[in-house]
Scaffold this motif. Structure first.
Motif, PDB file in Angstrom:
ATOM      1  N   ARG A 171       0.614  -0.980  -0.152  1.00  0.00           N
ATOM      2  CA  ARG A 171      -0.108   0.039   0.050  1.00  0.00           C
ATOM      3  C   ARG A 171       0.751   0.920   0.132  1.00  0.00           C
ATOM      4  NH1 ARG A 171      -1.976   3.577   3.915  1.00  0.00           N
ATOM      5  NH2 ARG A 171      -0.983   2.421   5.743  1.00  0.00           N
ATOM      6  N   VAL A 172       0.684   2.280  -1.047  1.00  0.00           N
ATOM      7  CA  VAL A 172       1.286   3.363  -0.956  1.00  0.00           C
ATOM      8  C   VAL A 172       0.382   4.675  -0.051  1.00  0.00           C
ATOM      9  CG1 VAL A 172       2.043   5.159  -2.624  1.00  0.00           C
ATOM     10  CG2 VAL A 172       2.353   2.824  -3.203  1.00  0.00           C
ATOM     11  N   ASN A 173       1.112   5.279   0.658  1.00  0.00           N
ATOM     12  CA  ASN A 173       0.484   6.272   1.502  1.00  0.00           C
ATOM     13  C   ASN A 173       1.353   7.430   0.939  1.00  0.00           C
ATOM     14  OD1 ASN A 173      -0.981   7.782   3.246  1.00  0.00           O
ATOM     15  ND2 ASN A 173      -0.278   7.018   4.910  1.00  0.00           N
ATOM     16  N   ILE A 174       0.704   8.528   0.417  1.00  0.00           N
ATOM     17  CA  ILE A 174       1.274   9.874   0.235  1.00  0.00           C
ATOM     18  C   ILE A 174       0.845  10.873   1.197  1.00  0.00           C
ATOM     19  CG2 ILE A 174       1.591  11.699  -1.327  1.00  0.00           C
ATOM     20  CD1 ILE A 174       0.837   9.550  -3.696  1.00  0.00           C
ATOM     21  N   ILE A 175       1.690  11.196   2.096  1.00  0.00           N
ATOM     22  CA  ILE A 175       1.326  12.027   3.306  1.00  0.00           C
ATOM     23  C   ILE A 175       0.763  13.282   2.809  1.00  0.00           C
ATOM     24  CG2 ILE A 175       2.183  12.786   5.495  1.00  0.00           C
ATOM     25  CD1 ILE A 175       2.034   9.757   5.359  1.00  0.00           C
ATOM     26  N   GLY A 176      -0.314  13.619   3.215  1.00  0.00           N
ATOM     27  CA  GLY A 176      -0.653  15.069   2.678  1.00  0.00           C
ATOM     28  C   GLY A 176      -1.754  15.053   1.707  1.00  0.00           C
ATOM     29  N   TYR A 177      -1.818  13.831   0.886  1.00  0.00           N
ATOM     30  CA  TYR A 177      -3.112  13.337  -0.182  1.00  0.00           C
ATOM     31  C   TYR A 177      -4.003  12.715   0.700  1.00  0.00           C
ATOM     32  CZ  TYR A 177      -5.180  11.738  -4.051  1.00  0.00           C
ATOM     33  OH  TYR A 177      -6.376  11.296  -5.138  1.00  0.00           O
ATOM     34  N   SER A 178      -5.291  13.062   0.472  1.00  0.00           N
ATOM     35  CA  SER A 178      -6.479  12.389   0.974  1.00  0.00           C
ATOM     36  C   SER A 178      -7.738  12.582   0.037  1.00  0.00           C
ATOM     37  CB  SER A 178      -6.604  13.116   2.428  1.00  0.00           C
ATOM     38  OG  SER A 178      -8.148  12.433   2.822  1.00  0.00           O
ATOM     39  N   LYS A 179      -8.272  11.371  -0.410  1.00  0.00           N
ATOM     40  CA  LYS A 179      -9.522  11.430  -1.068  1.00  0.00           C
ATOM     41  C   LYS A 179     -10.211  10.380  -0.751  1.00  0.00           C
ATOM     42  CE  LYS A 179     -10.836  11.908  -5.972  1.00  0.00           C
ATOM     43  NZ  LYS A 179     -10.440  12.084  -7.540  1.00  0.00           N
ATOM     44  N   GLN A 180     -11.522  10.407  -0.507  1.00  0.00           N
ATOM     45  CA  GLN A 180     -12.353   9.677  -0.020  1.00  0.00           C
ATOM     46  C   GLN A 180     -12.439   8.341  -0.825  1.00  0.00           C
ATOM     47  OE1 GLN A 180     -16.429  11.040   0.270  1.00  0.00           O
ATOM     48  NE2 GLN A 180     -17.048   9.535   1.389  1.00  0.00           N
ATOM     49  N   ASP A 181     -12.472   7.167  -0.004  1.00  0.00           N
ATOM     50  CA  ASP A 181     -12.583   5.726  -0.603  1.00  0.00           C
ATOM     51  C   ASP A 181     -11.190   5.207  -1.332  1.00  0.00           C
ATOM     52  OD1 ASP A 181     -15.249   5.799   0.133  1.00  0.00           O
ATOM     53  OD2 ASP A 181     -15.875   6.655  -1.788  1.00  0.00           O
ATOM     54  N   ILE A 182     -10.165   6.007  -1.116  1.00  0.00           N
ATOM     55  CA  ILE A 182      -8.704   5.653  -1.673  1.00  0.00           C
ATOM     56  C   ILE A 182      -7.959   5.287  -0.534  1.00  0.00           C
ATOM     57  CG2 ILE A 182      -6.611   6.199  -2.800  1.00  0.00           C
ATOM     58  CD1 ILE A 182      -8.512   7.764  -4.714  1.00  0.00           C
ATOM     59  N   THR A 183      -7.544   3.956  -0.452  1.00  0.00           N
ATOM     60  CA  THR A 183      -6.806   3.500   0.707  1.00  0.00           C
ATOM     61  C   THR A 183      -5.273   3.164   0.292  1.00  0.00           C
ATOM     62  OG1 THR A 183      -7.614   1.208   0.358  1.00  0.00           O
ATOM     63  CG2 THR A 183      -8.642   2.526   2.226  1.00  0.00           C
ATOM     64  N   ASP A 184      -5.275   2.956  -1.184  1.00  0.00           N
ATOM     65  CA  ASP A 184      -3.842   2.692  -1.792  1.00  0.00           C
ATOM     66  C   ASP A 184      -3.559   3.904  -2.746  1.00  0.00           C
ATOM     67  OD1 ASP A 184      -1.488   2.032  -2.817  1.00  0.00           O
ATOM     68  OD2 ASP A 184      -2.168  -0.082  -3.613  1.00  0.00           O
ATOM     69  N   GLU A 185      -2.757   4.591  -2.553  1.00  0.00           N
ATOM     70  CA  GLU A 185      -2.579   5.806  -3.526  1.00  0.00           C
ATOM     71  C   GLU A 185      -1.799   5.698  -4.541  1.00  0.00           C
ATOM     72  OE1 GLU A 185      -3.934   8.594   0.105  1.00  0.00           O
ATOM     73  OE2 GLU A 185      -1.530   8.408  -0.267  1.00  0.00           O
ATOM     74  N   ALA A 186      -1.066   4.283  -4.796  1.00  0.00           N
ATOM     75  CA  ALA A 186      -0.520   3.948  -5.920  1.00  0.00           C
ATOM     76  C   ALA A 186      -1.352   4.193  -7.162  1.00  0.00           C
ATOM     77  CB  ALA A 186       0.102   2.514  -5.963  1.00  0.00           C
ATOM     78  N   GLY A 187      -0.966   4.352  -8.401  1.00  0.00           N
ATOM     79  CA  GLY A 187      -1.853   4.632  -9.578  1.00  0.00           C
ATOM     80  C   GLY A 187      -2.648   5.787  -9.688  1.00  0.00           C
ATOM     81  N   VAL A 188      -2.381   7.012  -8.797  1.00  0.00           N
ATOM     82  CA  VAL A 188      -3.032   8.207  -8.665  1.00  0.00           C
ATOM     83  C   VAL A 188      -2.057   9.108  -9.018  1.00  0.00           C
ATOM     84  CG1 VAL A 188      -4.457   9.675  -7.416  1.00  0.00           C
ATOM     85  CG2 VAL A 188      -4.510   7.218  -6.717  1.00  0.00           C
TER      86      VAL A 188
END
Length: 452
Positions: free
Chosen positions: A380-397
């Motif tokens: 799981r990728v977590n970009i600290i400071g990015y937040s979007k509802q219903d996204i838990t893995d921020e890879a591919g964003v």
């Protein structure tokens, strides 16, 4: 990793990055591989004199020696530097005649003595910040023969008659240094003078010092005193002028990567300071760092593995957090969140402004517009400071600077963000995404080894 009084120290050999040694000070050997004289430069023997230890750190990190050799100890009394104390265990510069077997600093004194007496060392410069302005004739309370600032200190006019090496005439060398400095003073009142303490004629206090110990062992030694009346960059300016004069007199030639102005010196002191933690999987830039970094993923029940590219960096354990120091300045508090580490992967694939790169953990990427982390199965990728509802893995964003909340950046300008990777609740590593303007290469990948 051992620590002294809660402080995690860094021991460096040459310019390499290494973990802490029990002595707590660092040694930097700047060798040219061209035969010549060797200078030993010592800073920080008294911890409340930032001009001296910052000047020595700049020599160690931002100078290149072209001929001869320079050995630098920028932080001899590191614990006292951190605590802004002249000497936590007493004045270290009064322990070179005798030091108790039970003195906590005995090992440090013995080590620096062995460096001073090493046959390969030709002369020693001991850097200090002194009160007021030394003047041969009294002019005022701050300008008189009892002050120490703006002076070149010698213990006697000449080396013993049996000595025939470099700087036999100590007074002449010191006068030349003072003359070299005085052609470049910031203000006419900043004039530097030579102070001969005539130590052997009965100065009991100076007989206990590093320079007199060197003299007794037939090593020319000079004290350099910048005035405490100046701000730190101005003190460093005068220290560097003095050091460069002695190096030139000894035939030791050099280059530096900044101009000798107080503005450029101020920038150089802080430029590109960085550290790694956690098996070198976490990279932080100390320059312009936020006053508090929260939830830093440190290893549960593991060693800290702190490493840095500047000899004045230290971490001080403070209750449940760590305070990051550069010299006597506390730059930031690092509050950890503890995880088990999973070292099964060592890099990410990241598309940076349209170009795909393999990026090792503990690196920085420079981004002009956007980046995208490619997914990794079971991670799981977590970009600290990015937040979007219903996204838990921020890879591919696809991520732009505007997608990240500035208050979560590691820098005060809101430009550098953490990319963290986890697998089954364990921490894998971190990459920094740097959106600072002025990046010349949009897909540059840099680690601490790339920073001078």
């Amino acid at each position: 990793m051992s620590a002294l009084g809660g402080i995690v120290f860094l021991w460096l050999a040459g310019s390499a990055f290494a973990s802490q040694s029990g002595l707590g000070f660092s040694v930097h050997t700047l060798a040219s591989h061209v035969p010549g004289k060797t200078a030993l430069i010592v800073g920080g023997i008294q911890g409340d004199e930032p001009g001296g230890f910052n000047a020595a750190a700049l020599i160690a990190t931002r100078y290149k020696i072209i001929s001869g050799q320079v050995i630098v100890v920028p932080n001899l009394n590191f614990e006292s530097i951190i605590k802004r104390s002249r000497g936590v265990y007493g004045d270290m510069n009064r322990k070179f005649d005798q030091v108790s077997k039970t003195d906590p600093e005995r090992q440090i004194i013995d080590k620096i003595k062995s460096m001073i007496t090493d046959p390969g060392v030709d002369f020693i410069l001991n850097l200090h910040d002194g009160s007021g302005f030394f003047m041969p004739i009294r002019e005022s309370d701050m300008r008189n023969p009892d002050r120490w600032g703006q002076s070149i200190i010698i213990d006697q006019a000449r080396m013993p008659s049996k000595y025939s090496g470099l700087f036999c005439d100590l007074a002449a060398a010191a006068r030349q240094c003072a003359a070299d400095i005085n052609t470049h003073v910031i203000n006419s009142d900043d004039t530097v003078h030579v102070r001969n303490t005539r130590t052997a004629q009965g100065d009991a206090e100076m007989a206990k010092t590093l320079t007199f110990f060197a003299m007794k062992n037939e090593k020319p030694a000079f004290g350099i005193e910048a005035s405490k009346s100046f701000p730190t960059p101005d003190r460093v300016y005068y220290h560097l002028l003095a050091i460069e004069s002695f190096l030139k007199q000894a035939g030791i030639f050099f280059q530096r990567d900044f101009s000798l102005t107080n503005n450029e010196i101020s920038k150089a002191i802080d430029k590109d300071i960085a550290l790694t933690l956690g098996e070198r999987r976490i990279l932080l830039y100390a320059e312009n760092i936020r006053k508090h970094i929260y939830f830093l993923p440190m290893e549960k029940d593991g060693e800290l593995n702190f490493m840095g590219n500047n000899p004045l960096l230290a971490l001080v354990h403070n209750e449940s957090a760590f305070d990051l120091y550069h010299g006597n300045r506390c730059l930031s508090r690092l509050s950890p969140q503890y995880f088990e580490y999973d070292l099964g992967i060592d890099h990410l694939e990241i598309e940076i402004d349209g170009r795909k790169k393999q990026v090792p953990f503990g690196s920085r990427i420079q981004v002009k517009k956007q980046f995208l982390v490619h997914p990794i199965p079971d991670h799981r990728v977590n970009i600290i400071g990015y937040s979007k509802q219903d996204i838990t893995d921020e890879a591919g964003v696809l991520i732009t600077r505007n997608d990240c909340m500035q208050r979560f950046s590691i820098d005060r300008d809101g430009s550098i963000f953490r990319i963290e990777v986890y697998s089954q609740g364990k921490f894998n590593g971190m990459v920094l995404a740097d959106f600072r303007p002025g990046n010349t290469t949009s897909d540059m990948v840099g680690t601490i080894n790339d920073i001078k």
